[in-house]
Design a protein around this motif. Structure first.
Motif, mmCIF file in Angstrom:
data_model
loop_
_atom_site.group_PDB
_atom_site.id
_atom_site.type_symbol
_atom_site.label_atom_id
_atom_site.label_comp_id
_atom_site.label_asym_id
_atom_site.label_seq_id
_atom_site.Cartn_x
_atom_site.Cartn_y
_atom_site.Cartn_z
ATOM 1 N N UNK A 1 13.642 -77.747 6.348
ATOM 2 C CA UNK A 1 13.678 -77.318 7.737
ATOM 3 C C UNK A 1 14.847 -77.949 8.489
ATOM 4 N N UNK A 2 15.202 -79.193 8.124
ATOM 5 C CA UNK A 2 16.192 -79.929 8.911
ATOM 6 C C UNK A 2 17.571 -80.039 8.283
ATOM 7 N N UNK A 3 17.706 -79.674 7.041
ATOM 8 C CA UNK A 3 18.994 -79.782 6.339
ATOM 9 C C UNK A 3 19.347 -78.447 5.696
ATOM 10 N N UNK A 4 20.590 -78.294 5.297
ATOM 11 C CA UNK A 4 21.030 -77.066 4.611
ATOM 12 C C UNK A 4 20.744 -77.200 3.117
ATOM 13 N N UNK A 5 19.438 -77.303 2.799
ATOM 14 C CA UNK A 5 19.004 -77.470 1.416
ATOM 15 C C UNK A 5 17.901 -76.476 1.092
ATOM 16 N N UNK A 6 17.692 -76.265 -0.197
ATOM 17 C CA UNK A 6 16.624 -75.410 -0.679
ATOM 18 C C UNK A 6 15.891 -76.127 -1.796
ATOM 19 N N UNK A 7 14.652 -75.739 -2.011
ATOM 20 C CA UNK A 7 13.857 -76.291 -3.111
ATOM 21 C C UNK A 7 13.895 -75.301 -4.265
ATOM 22 N N UNK A 8 13.922 -75.816 -5.482
ATOM 23 C CA UNK A 8 13.998 -74.968 -6.667
ATOM 24 C C UNK A 8 12.962 -75.431 -7.689
ATOM 25 N N UNK A 9 12.134 -74.489 -8.131
ATOM 26 C CA UNK A 9 11.186 -74.764 -9.208
ATOM 27 C C UNK A 9 11.604 -73.904 -10.386
ATOM 28 N N UNK A 10 11.895 -74.547 -11.512
ATOM 29 C CA UNK A 10 12.314 -73.839 -12.717
ATOM 30 C C UNK A 10 11.242 -74.033 -13.779
ATOM 31 N N UNK A 11 10.757 -72.912 -14.295
ATOM 32 C CA UNK A 11 9.752 -72.924 -15.352
ATOM 33 C C UNK A 11 10.377 -72.356 -16.615
ATOM 34 N N UNK A 12 10.264 -73.117 -17.698
ATOM 35 C CA UNK A 12 10.855 -72.680 -18.968
ATOM 36 C C UNK A 12 9.770 -72.589 -20.026
ATOM 37 N N UNK A 13 9.682 -71.432 -20.640
ATOM 38 C CA UNK A 13 8.805 -71.256 -21.790
ATOM 39 C C UNK A 13 9.687 -70.748 -22.925
ATOM 40 N N UNK A 14 9.155 -70.743 -24.110
ATOM 41 C CA UNK A 14 9.914 -70.272 -25.254
ATOM 42 C C UNK A 14 10.334 -68.825 -25.005
ATOM 43 N N UNK A 15 11.626 -68.594 -25.002
ATOM 44 C CA UNK A 15 12.150 -67.238 -24.842
ATOM 45 C C UNK A 15 12.123 -66.689 -23.430
ATOM 46 N N UNK A 16 11.753 -67.503 -22.448
ATOM 47 C CA UNK A 16 11.658 -66.999 -21.082
ATOM 48 C C UNK A 16 11.862 -68.128 -20.071
ATOM 49 N N UNK A 17 12.484 -67.777 -18.956
ATOM 50 C CA UNK A 17 12.716 -68.744 -17.898
ATOM 51 C C UNK A 17 12.527 -68.067 -16.545
ATOM 52 N N UNK A 18 11.916 -68.776 -15.604
ATOM 53 C CA UNK A 18 11.806 -68.275 -14.236
ATOM 54 C C UNK A 18 12.336 -69.341 -13.288
ATOM 55 N N UNK A 19 12.873 -68.895 -12.181
ATOM 56 C CA UNK A 19 13.419 -69.797 -11.161
ATOM 57 C C UNK A 19 12.926 -69.299 -9.812
ATOM 58 N N UNK A 20 12.301 -70.188 -9.048
ATOM 59 C CA UNK A 20 11.850 -69.837 -7.712
ATOM 60 C C UNK A 20 12.534 -70.768 -6.722
ATOM 61 N N UNK A 21 13.212 -70.175 -5.742
ATOM 62 C CA UNK A 21 13.927 -70.940 -4.724
ATOM 63 C C UNK A 21 13.239 -70.730 -3.381
ATOM 64 N N UNK A 22 13.211 -71.782 -2.578
ATOM 65 C CA UNK A 22 12.620 -71.725 -1.246
ATOM 66 C C UNK A 22 13.643 -72.234 -0.238
#
Length: 146
Positions: free
Chosen positions: A53-74
């Motif tokens: 809320x107060x800085x020019x930053x984002x949160x990132x959650x990266x989930x890695x499974x065999x053969x697949x990856x997801x990335x969620x940014x907030x």
């Protein structure tokens, strides 16, 4: 001597850094599963949301499974931290963006950070081939764009 430290801390606070020159959000990073207790995870998530809320930053959650990856940014959408842009990337499906309220992001992150392991990595052979899930706060300029 103590007054010098207080002055140093005030200067760092005003400049948005710690006395060692590091931004306050720079050490918000964790791998999942984590050994943190629930209260510690909640505190970490709350801290991250305040920084978003107060800085020019984002949160990132990266989930890695065999053969697949997801990335969620907030990323915060407003100055009061009530609305966040959620950008979700899946290797197979591409990018999907939505705007969600703070409470939803908070609950999602707490759930993700308190999980014991990714469902796909519960088998030992698969776990060895997969990297751990991660959560971090990064400058917006370092986030991958959809």
């Amino acid at each position: 001597m103590a007054s010098e430290r207080i002055s140093e801390k005030r200067s760092a606070d005003q400049a948005g850094t710690n006395p060692d020159g590091e931004a306050p959000w720079a050490d918000i990073e964790v791998t999942v599963p984590t050994d943190r207790d629930h209260a510690s995870v909640v505190a970490l998530v709350e801290c991250a949301l305040v920084e978003l809320t107060h800085e020019a930053v984002g949160a990132v959650f990266v989930s890695r499974q065999v053969g697949r990856s997801t990335r969620t940014q907030y990323v915060a959408v407003d100055d009061v931290g009530e609305q966040f842009q959620k950008r979700h990337f899946d290797d197979r499906l591409g990018w999907h963006e939505t705007t969600v309220p703070r409470r939803t992001i908070r609950d999602e992150l707490i759930t993700q950070l308190t999980q014991s392991a990714s469902p796909m990595t519960e088998h030992p052979r698969e776990a060895a081939a997969s990297e751990p899930d991660t959560f971090a706060v990064k400058p917006v300029r370092e986030l991958q764009a959809p």
